[in-house]
Design a protein around this motif. Sequence first.
Motif, short mmCIF file in Angstrom:
data_model
loop_
_atom_site.label_atom_id
_atom_site.label_comp_id
_atom_site.label_asym_id
_atom_site.label_seq_id
_atom_site.Cartn_x
_atom_site.Cartn_y
_atom_site.Cartn_z
N PRO A 181 -23.82 76.43 207.14
CA PRO A 181 -24.33 77.12 205.94
C PRO A 181 -23.26 77.65 205.01
O PRO A 181 -23.44 77.66 203.79
N TRP A 182 -22.11 78.10 205.54
CA TRP A 182 -21.10 78.71 204.66
C TRP A 182 -20.54 77.73 203.66
O TRP A 182 -20.10 78.12 202.57
N PHE A 183 -20.54 76.43 203.99
CA PHE A 183 -20.07 75.43 203.03
C PHE A 183 -20.91 75.43 201.76
O PHE A 183 -20.41 75.13 200.67
N TRP A 184 -22.19 75.72 201.89
CA TRP A 184 -23.12 75.67 200.77
C TRP A 184 -23.10 76.94 199.92
O TRP A 184 -23.70 76.97 198.85
N GLN A 185 -22.43 77.98 200.39
CA GLN A 185 -22.41 79.27 199.71
C GLN A 185 -21.11 79.42 198.92
O GLN A 185 -20.03 79.56 199.49
N GLY A 186 -21.24 79.40 197.60
CA GLY A 186 -20.07 79.38 196.73
C GLY A 186 -19.10 80.53 196.95
O GLY A 186 -17.88 80.35 196.89
N ASP A 187 -19.62 81.72 197.21
CA ASP A 187 -18.73 82.87 197.38
C ASP A 187 -17.95 82.79 198.69
O ASP A 187 -16.80 83.23 198.76
N LYS A 188 -18.54 82.23 199.73
CA LYS A 188 -17.86 82.13 201.01
C LYS A 188 -16.91 80.93 201.05
O LYS A 188 -15.76 81.04 201.51
N ILE A 239 -34.23 72.20 197.79
CA ILE A 239 -34.03 73.65 197.90
C ILE A 239 -34.70 74.17 199.17
O ILE A 239 -34.12 74.95 199.94
N GLU A 240 -35.93 73.71 199.40
CA GLU A 240 -36.66 74.13 200.60
C GLU A 240 -36.03 73.55 201.87
O GLU A 240 -36.00 74.21 202.91
N ASP A 241 -35.52 72.35 201.77
CA ASP A 241 -34.86 71.73 202.91
C ASP A 241 -33.67 72.57 203.36
O ASP A 241 -33.48 72.84 204.56
N LEU A 242 -32.85 73.03 202.40
CA LEU A 242 -31.70 73.86 202.74
C LEU A 242 -32.13 75.19 203.35
O LEU A 242 -31.52 75.67 204.33
N LYS A 243 -33.17 75.81 202.79
CA LYS A 243 -33.66 77.08 203.34
C LYS A 243 -34.16 76.90 204.77
O LYS A 243 -33.92 77.74 205.65
N ASN A 244 -34.86 75.80 205.03
CA ASN A 244 -35.39 75.55 206.37
C ASN A 244 -34.27 75.31 207.37
O ASN A 244 -34.37 75.72 208.53
N ARG A 245 -33.22 74.66 206.93
CA ARG A 245 -32.11 74.34 207.84
C ARG A 245 -31.18 75.52 208.07
O ARG A 245 -30.70 75.74 209.19
N PHE A 246 -30.89 76.27 207.00
CA PHE A 246 -29.81 77.26 207.07
C PHE A 246 -30.26 78.70 206.84
O PHE A 246 -29.45 79.61 207.00
N GLY A 247 -31.50 78.91 206.44
CA GLY A 247 -31.97 80.26 206.22
C GLY A 247 -31.91 80.67 204.76
O GLY A 247 -31.37 79.94 203.92
N PRO A 248 -32.42 81.84 204.43
CA PRO A 248 -32.54 82.27 203.03
C PRO A 248 -31.22 82.51 202.33
O PRO A 248 -31.17 82.57 201.10
N GLU A 249 -30.13 82.66 203.10
CA GLU A 249 -28.83 82.92 202.45
C GLU A 249 -28.33 81.70 201.68
O GLU A 249 -27.46 81.83 200.81
N VAL A 250 -28.84 80.52 201.99
CA VAL A 250 -28.51 79.31 201.21
C VAL A 250 -29.67 79.09 200.24
O VAL A 250 -30.66 78.45 200.56
N ASP A 251 -29.52 79.65 199.04
CA ASP A 251 -30.59 79.69 198.04
C ASP A 251 -30.17 78.89 196.81
O ASP A 251 -29.55 79.43 195.90
#
Length: 412
Positions: A181-188, A239-251
């Motif tokens: 998930p952290w790869f998908w989060q720009g700030d991290k 968008i929903e696929d990412l939320k289902n896989r990684f949780g709400p922090e990947v929005d």
Amino acid sequence: MSAQPGKRLRIGLVGTGFIAEFHLRSMLGVRHVDVTGVYSRKAENRERIVKLVAELGLGDCKSHDSLASMLQADDVDAVWILSPNDTRLETMRTIHDEVVSGRSKVFAVACEKPLARTLSDAREMLRLVEDAKLNHGYLENQVFAQPVLRGKEIIWRRAASTTGRPYLARAAEEHSGPHEPWFWQGDKQGGGVLLDMMCHSVEVARHLLTEPGRKRDSLKLKAVHGTVANLKWTRPRYIEDLKNRFGPEVDYANRPSEDFARGNVILEDEDGNELMIETTTSWAYVGAGLRIQLELLGPEYAMEFNSLGTGLKIFMSREVKGEEGEDLVEKQNAEQGLMPVLEDEAGIYGYTDENRHMVECFRKGEEPLETFADGVAVLEILMGLYLSSETGDTVRFPNPDLENYVPLVARR
């Protein structure tokens, strides 16, 4: 610069994710190395690595519940930094403090790409490692891929020597998206696909264009122009696929990072000749799996490589059922049909030769082919491409605006 010629190098890992396992499997092809320590925040992850090291016969690996503990261990000579991007600078600060204070006998550090999330952080990584008088290597595996090493050697020896140096390098890397998930989060992560994957493309292209025996700073950086886009993962279904896989922090409805990037880099050689790099990277590619494509062009020649153009292919009909996996190729997207098989991913991608090179350089006290200085140079190019994509303008160098620049998707 310390060294232990004739002795085995004992390394400790910082980080226990996908890339750590990739490095471990590659070390089956490396001599004179033992993996003797591992540190990460979660005990269960550390124990998984300890078990894998034992299974692979790579040494007696101990789990450490703090980085300081591993650095102070009497059986760790060098550290491989393989943890997420947002932890690397703090990790390097701890290594610096432990070594400078005399509490640690570690004498070398290797860091996975990218070196940092910003140019200023990358410069600080370099300052810290030099201040601690540590030997240092930048882990850019594509530079050490056998097709790259062999292709460059042939081109420069046979073609460039008679008709002139190469002037255009093209590098592309594409797959269907990262594992964690952290790869998908720009700030991290510090950005999106541009930071995650174009660091590979930029450096392997610079390497191919650099005359053998010379450092990459023999090529002068002149200008860059970049473009980024959100092609796939901002569509409602994904968008929903990412939320289902990684949780709400990947929005990706509200905090997307780019899943496509293109860059042009203009360089100048020692004789004032203009050289060009063209790069493309994507998390929106759906094919057999991870695809790397490289080209090197000169006055009377060309070199090409496609990582999915394998000699081994397997066909499975729709009657063959099985679980999803990545047993044929990294980022595998199907289990049926005609599929390429990378029989030695760690070798083909360059990890085996990369780790062999780093281990031998650290043992002998020699400077590696890739150092933290190269990691800084890559960040300077990437930050220029991000700034260009934000403003729409070509970014020219030197450019003081990049020193404290943070990509748009990484800002809070």
